[in-house]
Design an enzyme around this catalytic site. Structure first.
Site, PDB file in Angstrom:
ATOM      1  N   PHE A  59      84.998  47.488 -20.954  1.00 47.85           N
ATOM      2  CA  PHE A  59      86.076  46.626 -20.476  1.00 47.85           C
ATOM      3  C   PHE A  59      85.943  46.348 -18.980  1.00 47.85           C
ATOM      4  O   PHE A  59      86.314  45.264 -18.511  1.00 47.85           O
ATOM      5  CB  PHE A  59      87.434  47.276 -20.783  1.00 47.85           C
ATOM      6  CG  PHE A  59      88.605  46.400 -20.469  1.00 47.85           C
ATOM      7  CD1 PHE A  59      89.025  45.430 -21.369  1.00 47.85           C
ATOM      8  CD2 PHE A  59      89.296  46.534 -19.269  1.00 47.85           C
ATOM      9  CE1 PHE A  59      90.104  44.615 -21.076  1.00 47.85           C
ATOM     10  CE2 PHE A  59      90.375  45.728 -18.970  1.00 47.85           C
ATOM     11  CZ  PHE A  59      90.787  44.766 -19.883  1.00 47.85           C
ATOM     12  N   GLU A  60      85.409  47.290 -18.223  1.00 46.39           N
ATOM     13  CA  GLU A  60      85.294  47.156 -16.772  1.00 46.39           C
ATOM     14  C   GLU A  60      84.046  46.393 -16.325  1.00 46.39           C
ATOM     15  O   GLU A  60      83.877  46.116 -15.129  1.00 46.39           O
ATOM     16  CB  GLU A  60      85.302  48.539 -16.117  1.00 46.39           C
ATOM     17  CG  GLU A  60      86.638  49.257 -16.204  1.00 46.39           C
ATOM     18  CD  GLU A  60      86.916  49.897 -17.560  1.00 46.39           C
ATOM     19  OE1 GLU A  60      88.110  50.090 -17.875  1.00 46.39           O
ATOM     20  OE2 GLU A  60      85.961  50.200 -18.303  1.00 46.39           O
ATOM     21  N   HIS A  89      91.507  47.834 -31.115  1.00 48.19           N
ATOM     22  CA  HIS A  89      90.945  48.058 -29.778  1.00 48.19           C
ATOM     23  C   HIS A  89      89.539  47.478 -29.668  1.00 48.19           C
ATOM     24  O   HIS A  89      89.183  46.853 -28.668  1.00 48.19           O
ATOM     25  CB  HIS A  89      90.931  49.562 -29.487  1.00 48.19           C
ATOM     26  CG  HIS A  89      90.379  49.927 -28.158  1.00 48.19           C
ATOM     27  ND1 HIS A  89      89.088  50.388 -27.992  1.00 48.19           N
ATOM     28  CD2 HIS A  89      90.937  49.908 -26.923  1.00 48.19           C
ATOM     29  CE1 HIS A  89      88.877  50.635 -26.707  1.00 48.19           C
ATOM     30  NE2 HIS A  89      89.975  50.347 -26.043  1.00 48.19           N
TER      31      HIS A  89
END
Length: 160
Positions: A59-60, A89
């Site tokens: 995600f980062e 998710h």
């Protein structure tokens, strides 16, 4: 399994390119394989000192890639792995990473090699990680694609 039809270009001399890798930390064995594959591609393409930035997860990756692109890197390689679980998710992280990395490439006009594995289980990730016994080397492929695109864009921007 994917992999058929992949191009087999000769590695270009990229010693003069500024290259960075942004890599997630989850799934250490898979990530070690992806990073090793990217490093093999850099060696084959004569990339001299790629910068490696580690972030917590997939995600980062986009925010780190955007920061590197803003810093003037000629090519960025994004490496991560998301393994499907029992909740949505997986879908959210995969979509955010894919859309975010695409946005980085377009907003900064910087090639971003997409080495994010989106797998149903850990074995699929291991099969793509470039480890001994793996069927594919997605770290190598992502790095080679970013470098080939950087070279192509450099050539295209030269006046005749």
């Amino acid at each position: 399994m994917s992999g058929s039809g992949a191009p087999k270009p000769e590695p270009a001399d990229c010693h003069d390119l500024r290259v960075a890798v942004v890599a997630a930390s989850w799934h250490e064995q898979v990530m070690d394989g992806l990073l090793a594959g990217a490093r093999r591609a850099f060696d084959d393409h004569k990339v001299e000192e790629p910068v490696v930035v580690r972030v917590p997860g997939t995600f980062e990756l986009p925010v780190a890639a955007a920061t590197l692109a803003k810093g003037g890197y000629d090519a960025i390689v994004a490496l991560g792995v998301v393994i499907r679980g029992g909740t949505p998710h997986f879908d959210y992280v995969c979509r955010a990473a894919t859309d975010g990395l695409n946005r980085v490439a377009l907003d900064h006009l910087t090639p971003v090699g997409f080495g994010v594995l989106t797998c149903d289980d850990e074995q699929q990730a291991l099969d793509r990680a470039g480890l001994e016994g793996s069927h594919e080397d997605k770290g190598y492929e992502a790095a080679a694609a970013a470098l080939a695109t950087a070279v192509a864009l450099r050539r295209a921007s030269r006046p005749y």
